[in-house]
Write an enzyme that holds these catalytic residues in place. Sequence first.
Site, PDB file in Angstrom:
ATOM      1  N   PRO A  88       0.818  -1.219   0.000  1.00 17.87           N
ATOM      2  CA  PRO A  88       0.000   0.000   0.000  1.00 17.87           C
ATOM      3  C   PRO A  88       0.850   1.267   0.000  1.00 17.87           C
ATOM      4  O   PRO A  88       0.361   2.346  -0.318  1.00 17.87           O
ATOM      5  CB  PRO A  88      -0.832  -0.110   1.284  1.00 17.87           C
ATOM      6  CG  PRO A  88      -0.249  -1.214   2.077  1.00 17.87           C
ATOM      7  CD  PRO A  88       0.596  -2.054   1.178  1.00 17.87           C
ATOM      8  N   GLU A 115       3.066  -7.502   8.159  1.00 17.12           N
ATOM      9  CA  GLU A 115       3.349  -6.076   7.949  1.00 17.12           C
ATOM     10  C   GLU A 115       4.253  -5.837   6.739  1.00 17.12           C
ATOM     11  O   GLU A 115       4.759  -4.730   6.548  1.00 17.12           O
ATOM     12  CB  GLU A 115       3.983  -5.458   9.210  1.00 17.12           C
ATOM     13  CG  GLU A 115       3.064  -5.452  10.424  1.00 17.12           C
ATOM     14  CD  GLU A 115       1.700  -4.833  10.122  1.00 17.12           C
ATOM     15  OE1 GLU A 115       1.645  -3.792   9.446  1.00 17.12           O
ATOM     16  OE2 GLU A 115       0.690  -5.417  10.548  1.00 17.12           O
ATOM     17  N   ARG A 157      -4.427  -8.711 -20.374  1.00 20.23           N
ATOM     18  CA  ARG A 157      -5.382  -8.379 -21.438  1.00 20.23           C
ATOM     19  C   ARG A 157      -4.786  -7.419 -22.469  1.00 20.23           C
ATOM     20  O   ARG A 157      -5.351  -7.222 -23.535  1.00 20.23           O
ATOM     21  CB  ARG A 157      -6.709  -7.845 -20.862  1.00 20.23           C
ATOM     22  CG  ARG A 157      -6.627  -6.518 -20.209  1.00 20.23           C
ATOM     23  CD  ARG A 157      -7.904  -6.207 -19.446  1.00 20.23           C
ATOM     24  NE  ARG A 157      -9.048  -5.884 -20.294  1.00 20.23           N
ATOM     25  CZ  ARG A 157      -9.236  -4.706 -20.876  1.00 20.23           C
ATOM     26  NH1 ARG A 157      -8.351  -3.729 -20.733  1.00 20.23           N
ATOM     27  NH2 ARG A 157     -10.313  -4.488 -21.612  1.00 20.23           N
ATOM     28  N   ASP A 172     -11.096   1.873 -23.781  1.00 24.70           N
ATOM     29  CA  ASP A 172     -11.256   1.729 -22.330  1.00 24.70           C
ATOM     30  C   ASP A 172     -11.006   3.049 -21.621  1.00 24.70           C
ATOM     31  O   ASP A 172     -10.224   3.878 -22.096  1.00 24.70           O
ATOM     32  CB  ASP A 172     -10.199   0.759 -21.760  1.00 24.70           C
ATOM     33  CG  ASP A 172     -10.507  -0.690 -22.078  1.00 24.70           C
ATOM     34  OD1 ASP A 172     -11.653  -0.986 -22.401  1.00 24.70           O
ATOM     35  OD2 ASP A 172      -9.568  -1.497 -21.976  1.00 24.70           O
TER      36      ASP A 172
HETATM   37  C1  LIG Z   1      -1.502  -5.848   5.938  1.00 23.21           C
HETATM   38  S1  LIG Z   1      -0.637  -5.397   4.512  1.00 23.21           S
HETATM   39  C2  LIG Z   1       0.748  -4.497   5.191  1.00 23.21           C
HETATM   40  C3  LIG Z   1       0.435  -3.081   5.412  1.00 23.21           C
HETATM   41  C4  LIG Z   1       1.619  -2.271   5.905  1.00 23.21           C
HETATM   42  N1  LIG Z   1       1.703  -2.306   7.304  1.00 23.21           N
HETATM   43  C5  LIG Z   1       1.416  -0.827   5.470  1.00 23.21           C
HETATM   44  O1  LIG Z   1       0.668  -0.100   6.103  1.00 23.21           O
HETATM   45  O2  LIG Z   1       1.974  -0.458   4.412  1.00 23.21           O
HETATM   46  C6  LIG Z   1       0.098  -6.906   3.988  1.00 23.21           C
HETATM   47  C7  LIG Z   1       0.439  -6.994   2.530  1.00 23.21           C
HETATM   48  O3  LIG Z   1      -0.738  -6.891   1.747  1.00 23.21           O
HETATM   49  C8  LIG Z   1      -0.415  -6.331   0.485  1.00 23.21           C
HETATM   50  N2  LIG Z   1      -1.255  -5.142   0.285  1.00 23.21           N
HETATM   51  C9  LIG Z   1      -2.160  -4.657   1.151  1.00 23.21           C
HETATM   52  N3  LIG Z   1      -2.780  -3.583   0.653  1.00 23.21           N
HETATM   53  C10 LIG Z   1      -2.268  -3.371  -0.578  1.00 23.21           C
HETATM   54  C11 LIG Z   1      -2.506  -2.407  -1.591  1.00 23.21           C
HETATM   55  N4  LIG Z   1      -3.387  -1.409  -1.433  1.00 23.21           N
HETATM   56  N5  LIG Z   1      -1.792  -2.492  -2.737  1.00 23.21           N
HETATM   57  C12 LIG Z   1      -0.891  -3.473  -2.906  1.00 23.21           C
HETATM   58  N6  LIG Z   1      -0.607  -4.417  -1.973  1.00 23.21           N
HETATM   59  C13 LIG Z   1      -1.289  -4.372  -0.824  1.00 23.21           C
HETATM   60  C14 LIG Z   1       1.085  -6.055   0.484  1.00 23.21           C
HETATM   61  O4  LIG Z   1       1.749  -7.172  -0.080  1.00 23.21           O
HETATM   62  C15 LIG Z   1       1.354  -5.940   1.972  1.00 23.21           C
HETATM   63  O5  LIG Z   1       2.721  -6.179   2.287  1.00 23.21           O
END
Ligand SMILES: C[S@@+](CC[C@H](N)C(=O)[O-])C[C@H]1O[C@@H](n2cnc3c(N)ncnc32)[C@H](O)[C@@H]1O
Length: 269
Positions: A88, A115, A157, A172
């Site tokens: 994220p 995390e 795609r 698109d």
């Molecule tokens: C619980 S999340 C970790 C969040 C982290 N503590 C942070 O706030 O950045 C666990 C994993 O889910 C994935 N993930 C969660 N949300 C995501 C998003 N919006 N985009 C991409 N990957 C995501 C990533 O691989 C991340 O390491």
Amino acid sequence: MRLDVVTIFPEYLEPLNVSLVGKARARGQLDVRVHDLRSWTHDKHNTVDDTPYGGGPGMVMKPEPWGEALDAVIESGEGRPVIVVPTPSGRPFTQELAVELSEKPWLVFTPARYEGIDRRVIEDYAERCDVREVSIGDYVLAGGEAPVLVMVEAIARLLPGVLGNAESHRDDSFAPGAMADLLEGPVYTKPPEWRGRGIPDVLLSGHHGKIARWRRDEAFRRTTRNRPDLIERADPAAFDKKDREMLSILGWAPGDDGRFWRVAQDVEE
Ligand SMILES: C[S@@+](CC[C@H](N)C(=O)[O-])C[C@H]1O[C@@H](n2cnc3c(N)ncnc32)[C@H](O)[C@@H]1O
């Protein structure tokens, strides 16, 4: 194109056997390989996480299994892949990035849990590979597998020959070119009347020019309603005379720098 996914939930990637991506795999257009990160652990519990340095809640994925897994994957192919790290805190995944990644021969995805992955893994591979930290949106999921499914579908795609009609992604929303800053407008199919609702006459006219104009006007309406930020940041050079007339009807006017700003909110959208 070759795609590798390293995950602690290989079964989560089962949808890659279905529909468009599954067919592309069956036809040999996509070589997808899903790996279980736990195969690169050496203790009896197959541990992939540990407590964070500095304290705090949650667990962090250990660097050793990731290092061994990525070394093995990279050594199994020719050249260097682009490593896509879902997080994220990454750069937004956009249609533009999907197009860029669709032109690479080899992508390796590293969906994490807990995390996230020990930072040193990303730093280490960034020294010898193109590493992209990518977010699919401003929300936090429990793991990166769903983001991988999202990204792989958007990328696959775009590959030549994967969509039945090569032109179907041209119009698109966000498609590079004329639609780069616009959302696609509404679409209709048969029957011509359903629950008392008809379809816009222009779509039955057979007049290609008028239909194209109507579609573009509808794209302006929908973008004004749902994503006005796209019009605000659009390069005004992309708008022709008719576009500008439509923008004016929808309450937009050019500012000093030529970019459009919404000057009237209460107009018909
Ligand atoms: C619980 S999340 C970790 C969040 C982290 N503590 C942070 O706030 O950045 C666990 C994993 O889910 C994935 N993930 C969660 N949300 C995501 C998003 N919006 N985009 C991409 N990957 C995501 C990533 O691989 C991340 O390491």
